[in-house]
Design a protein around this motif. Structure first.
Motif, PDB file in Angstrom:
ATOM      1  N   ILE A  15     -11.941 -20.826  -2.221  1.00 39.30           N
ATOM      2  CA  ILE A  15     -12.321 -21.953  -3.170  1.00 39.30           C
ATOM      3  C   ILE A  15     -11.730 -23.196  -2.800  1.00 39.30           C
ATOM      4  O   ILE A  15     -12.431 -24.197  -2.636  1.00 39.30           O
ATOM      5  CB  ILE A  15     -12.175 -21.562  -4.488  1.00 39.30           C
ATOM      6  CG1 ILE A  15     -12.911 -20.236  -5.027  1.00 39.30           C
ATOM      7  CG2 ILE A  15     -12.283 -22.694  -5.669  1.00 39.30           C
ATOM      8  CD1 ILE A  15     -12.532 -20.029  -6.479  1.00 39.30           C
ATOM      9  N   LEU A  18     -12.863 -24.642   0.478  1.00 40.41           N
ATOM     10  CA  LEU A  18     -14.263 -25.290   0.464  1.00 40.41           C
ATOM     11  C   LEU A  18     -14.119 -26.450  -0.576  1.00 40.41           C
ATOM     12  O   LEU A  18     -14.883 -27.468  -0.229  1.00 40.41           O
ATOM     13  CB  LEU A  18     -15.324 -24.164  -0.137  1.00 40.41           C
ATOM     14  CG  LEU A  18     -15.596 -23.092   0.963  1.00 40.41           C
ATOM     15  CD1 LEU A  18     -16.612 -22.125   0.034  1.00 40.41           C
ATOM     16  CD2 LEU A  18     -16.388 -23.526   2.071  1.00 40.41           C
ATOM     17  N   LYS A  19     -13.480 -26.732  -1.563  1.00 41.86           N
ATOM     18  CA  LYS A  19     -13.356 -27.899  -2.439  1.00 41.86           C
ATOM     19  C   LYS A  19     -12.632 -28.742  -1.618  1.00 41.86           C
ATOM     20  O   LYS A  19     -13.005 -30.157  -1.837  1.00 41.86           O
ATOM     21  CB  LYS A  19     -12.405 -27.396  -3.534  1.00 41.86           C
ATOM     22  CG  LYS A  19     -12.428 -28.408  -4.479  1.00 41.86           C
ATOM     23  CD  LYS A  19     -14.125 -28.851  -5.168  1.00 41.86           C
ATOM     24  CE  LYS A  19     -14.102 -29.858  -6.211  1.00 41.86           C
ATOM     25  NZ  LYS A  19     -15.495 -29.968  -6.469  1.00 41.86           N
ATOM     26  N   THR A  23     -17.290 -29.179  -0.800  1.00 43.71           N
ATOM     27  CA  THR A  23     -18.412 -28.409  -1.153  1.00 43.71           C
ATOM     28  C   THR A  23     -18.799 -28.397  -2.556  1.00 43.71           C
ATOM     29  O   THR A  23     -17.881 -28.439  -3.251  1.00 43.71           O
ATOM     30  CB  THR A  23     -18.316 -26.839  -0.414  1.00 43.71           C
ATOM     31  OG1 THR A  23     -17.393 -27.201   0.988  1.00 43.71           O
ATOM     32  CG2 THR A  23     -19.319 -26.163  -0.264  1.00 43.71           C
ATOM     33  N   GLU A  27     -22.313 -24.279  -4.713  1.00 45.83           N
ATOM     34  CA  GLU A  27     -22.373 -23.908  -3.155  1.00 45.83           C
ATOM     35  C   GLU A  27     -21.398 -22.634  -2.993  1.00 45.83           C
ATOM     36  O   GLU A  27     -21.316 -21.710  -2.502  1.00 45.83           O
ATOM     37  CB  GLU A  27     -22.268 -24.757  -1.996  1.00 45.83           C
ATOM     38  CG  GLU A  27     -22.301 -24.334  -0.784  1.00 45.83           C
ATOM     39  CD  GLU A  27     -23.673 -23.494  -0.161  1.00 45.83           C
ATOM     40  OE1 GLU A  27     -23.309 -22.758   0.706  1.00 45.83           O
ATOM     41  OE2 GLU A  27     -24.585 -23.738  -0.746  1.00 45.83           O
ATOM     42  N   ILE A  28     -20.158 -23.254  -3.412  1.00 45.86           N
ATOM     43  CA  ILE A  28     -18.772 -22.044  -3.513  1.00 45.86           C
ATOM     44  C   ILE A  28     -18.840 -20.959  -4.275  1.00 45.86           C
ATOM     45  O   ILE A  28     -18.627 -19.723  -3.744  1.00 45.86           O
ATOM     46  CB  ILE A  28     -17.674 -22.785  -4.255  1.00 45.86           C
ATOM     47  CG1 ILE A  28     -17.036 -24.143  -3.319  1.00 45.86           C
ATOM     48  CG2 ILE A  28     -16.384 -21.914  -4.194  1.00 45.86           C
ATOM     49  CD1 ILE A  28     -16.248 -25.001  -3.956  1.00 45.86           C
ATOM     50  N   SER A  29     -19.725 -21.235  -5.544  1.00 49.87           N
ATOM     51  CA  SER A  29     -19.933 -19.766  -6.090  1.00 49.87           C
ATOM     52  C   SER A  29     -20.904 -18.875  -5.393  1.00 49.87           C
ATOM     53  O   SER A  29     -20.658 -17.446  -5.582  1.00 49.87           O
ATOM     54  CB  SER A  29     -20.606 -20.326  -7.525  1.00 49.87           C
ATOM     55  OG  SER A  29     -21.801 -20.716  -7.370  1.00 49.87           O
ATOM     56  N   VAL A  39     -15.569 -20.040 -10.867  1.00 46.02           N
ATOM     57  CA  VAL A  39     -14.972 -21.117 -10.003  1.00 46.02           C
ATOM     58  C   VAL A  39     -14.605 -22.458 -10.823  1.00 46.02           C
ATOM     59  O   VAL A  39     -13.604 -22.722 -10.698  1.00 46.02           O
ATOM     60  CB  VAL A  39     -16.077 -21.645  -9.008  1.00 46.02           C
ATOM     61  CG1 VAL A  39     -15.628 -22.618  -8.143  1.00 46.02           C
ATOM     62  CG2 VAL A  39     -16.392 -20.296  -8.108  1.00 46.02           C
TER      63      VAL A  39
END
Length: 151
Positions: A15, A18-19, A23, A27-29, A39
């Motif tokens: 997480i 990607l953050k 992102t 999309e992360i979830s 998230v």
């Protein structure tokens, strides 16, 4: 409603990575296979994530106030209202009763209400005592001298 499982350390690292790459949360979830809310809850409070919060109200009395209540209540026959006044604690009467009830070293019982002795009762007790002080043994029978006492 029950809580889901806590995010693992590996998923938390994904997480964060990607953050940092900007992102989107949806999309992360999708990538980690967890809900959008999981998230979001991590990203909102990273340092407090997973810590339990007690969810209870602040206590009505402090430890010091509870000790003062128990000190006044021990070895006295005061009511809860009188205990509050004497201890100088500003709290609900029901809280005082609860504190006293929780104390294992105190046993409080309701005082039995009995009428005070009247003059008639006192005279009868005196008559009984005087009568039984003058008993004399004569053979097998007990005899006593009667006095003229008006009741």
């Amino acid at each position: 409603m029950s809580r889901g499982k806590k995010l693992t350390d590996s998923k938390i690292r994904v997480i964060v990575n990607l953050k940092e790459k900007n992102t989107s949360i949806s999309e992360i979830s999708r990538v980690i296979g967890r809900s959008l809310c999981a998230v979001l809850s991590y990203l909102k409070s990273r340092e407090n994530y997973g810590k339990k919060h007690p969810g209870e109200h602040p206590k009505a009395t402090t430890e010091r106030q509870q000790r003062a209540i128990l000190r006044v209540a021990s070895n006295s026959s005061l009511t809860a209202r009188q205990i509050v006044a004497e201890a100088g604690v500003h709290t609900n009467i029901r809280n005082v009763q609860r504190i006293i009830k929780r104390a294992k070293h105190l046993q409080r019982r309701k005082l039995q209400k009995k009428p005070p002795l009247t003059n008639r009762h006192k005279a009868a007790r005196e008559y009984f005592a005087e009568r039984h002080l003058q008993w004399k043994k004569s053979g097998e029978k007990l005899s006593f001298q009667m006095k003229n006492v008006s009741i």
